[in-house]
Design a protein around this motif. Sequence first.
Motif, PDB file in Angstrom:
ATOM      1  N   ILE A   1      40.839  39.054  55.426  1.00  0.00           N
ATOM      2  CA  ILE A   1      39.815  38.077  55.821  1.00  0.00           C
ATOM      3  C   ILE A   1      39.592  36.998  54.752  1.00  0.00           C
ATOM      4  O   ILE A   1      38.558  36.328  54.766  1.00  0.00           O
ATOM      5  N   GLN A   2      40.538  36.861  53.808  1.00  0.00           N
ATOM      6  CA  GLN A   2      40.436  35.829  52.765  1.00  0.00           C
ATOM      7  C   GLN A   2      39.190  36.007  51.899  1.00  0.00           C
ATOM      8  O   GLN A   2      38.564  35.043  51.478  1.00  0.00           O
TER       9      GLN A   2
ATOM     10  N   ALA B   1      30.913  31.226  63.241  1.00  0.00           N
ATOM     11  CA  ALA B   1      31.882  30.952  64.308  1.00  0.00           C
ATOM     12  C   ALA B   1      33.306  31.246  63.856  1.00  0.00           C
ATOM     13  O   ALA B   1      34.179  31.562  64.678  1.00  0.00           O
ATOM     14  N   GLN B   2      33.569  31.158  62.563  1.00  0.00           N
ATOM     15  CA  GLN B   2      34.886  31.484  62.018  1.00  0.00           C
ATOM     16  C   GLN B   2      34.962  32.944  61.590  1.00  0.00           C
ATOM     17  O   GLN B   2      35.996  33.599  61.779  1.00  0.00           O
ATOM     18  N   MET B   3      33.876  33.469  61.027  1.00  0.00           N
ATOM     19  CA  MET B   3      33.894  34.802  60.458  1.00  0.00           C
ATOM     20  C   MET B   3      33.887  35.900  61.507  1.00  0.00           C
ATOM     21  O   MET B   3      34.592  36.907  61.377  1.00  0.00           O
ATOM     22  N   LEU B   4      33.100  35.743  62.559  1.00  0.00           N
ATOM     23  CA  LEU B   4      32.956  36.827  63.538  1.00  0.00           C
ATOM     24  C   LEU B   4      34.269  37.148  64.258  1.00  0.00           C
ATOM     25  O   LEU B   4      34.628  38.328  64.372  1.00  0.00           O
TER      26      LEU B   4
ATOM     27  N   GLU C   1      39.011  40.840  64.669  1.00  0.00           N
ATOM     28  CA  GLU C   1      40.467  41.001  64.680  1.00  0.00           C
ATOM     29  C   GLU C   1      40.954  41.924  63.561  1.00  0.00           C
ATOM     30  O   GLU C   1      41.963  42.616  63.717  1.00  0.00           O
ATOM     31  N   GLN C   2      40.259  41.948  62.447  1.00  0.00           N
ATOM     32  CA  GLN C   2      40.687  42.714  61.269  1.00  0.00           C
ATOM     33  C   GLN C   2      39.722  43.875  60.978  1.00  0.00           C
ATOM     34  O   GLN C   2      39.513  44.223  59.817  1.00  0.00           O
ATOM     35  N   LEU C   3      39.179  44.470  62.017  1.00  0.00           N
ATOM     36  CA  LEU C   3      38.107  45.446  61.840  1.00  0.00           C
ATOM     37  C   LEU C   3      38.537  46.644  60.997  1.00  0.00           C
ATOM     38  O   LEU C   3      37.799  47.101  60.119  1.00  0.00           O
ATOM     39  N   ASP C   4      39.721  47.174  61.252  1.00  0.00           N
ATOM     40  CA  ASP C   4      40.180  48.345  60.487  1.00  0.00           C
ATOM     41  C   ASP C   4      40.319  48.018  58.997  1.00  0.00           C
ATOM     42  O   ASP C   4      39.916  48.805  58.138  1.00  0.00           O
TER      43      ASP C   4
END
Length: 246
Positions: free
Chosen positions: A43-44, A54-57, A62-65
């Motif tokens: 997530i950078q 709006a960008q973070m959520l 997408e990268q939850l794991d």
Amino acid sequence: MAQPDPSRSDHAPSRSLLLAAGLVLLVQGFSIFAPMAVLGGAIQWPDSLDFPPAQMLPLLREQLDAVRLGYGLYLGYSLLFLVTGVLTVRLAARPGPLGALALIAIGAAAVSALARAIGILRWLTGSVALAEAHGAAGLSAEGRAAVETMQAAINAWGGAIGETLGVAAFAATWAIASSLVILRDRQLPAWAGVTGLLAGVLVAFPALELFGIAPPVSIVVSTTGIQLWFMALGLLFLWRALRRSA
């Protein structure tokens, strides 16, 4: 008959305590790279701390794991700070009961660890729920905007507790108080106290945000300074443990 001097070598800490402290401080120093590697690639992080909702959520969803793994590692690193803080103060102070300055340092370490944990939990609980709600099918534009507003509020609140208070203000209080104990009690070399004061000032800079002042250094730079101090102290304690065994 003359009374024994408590600072003499026959009152020095045990080899096992030095060894434990050295290992813990080295783990503390190096373990920050694990969450940085996981979250940075996913997530950078830490730039993502300032991403708009709006960008973070969507990125979080997408990268939850990877987010759970990275922040889980970061949570363990943050809780370990309490152990690091207590061991450092105990070895910095003279043998016997701890004085007021040493107790202030330990208290600051405890508050820092708690504040960090609260700040991290926002990414493992509330932000996850909001990310899932943000991506729900059929959500209206007004509903999506409301979710983004809630995320902005949670991130600001959690960041103030975790990064500003936990990582900056109270960690700096611990580092400065511990360094003053080092310089006063002379159980450790003077360089350990001087560099600790510098690390404490450096790590305190992000707390200026509480007063609306942009810090002169980033949180990455300030955190790196105290990580290097952890490593230096860890090597010092291991060296002393090896000397005692010899």
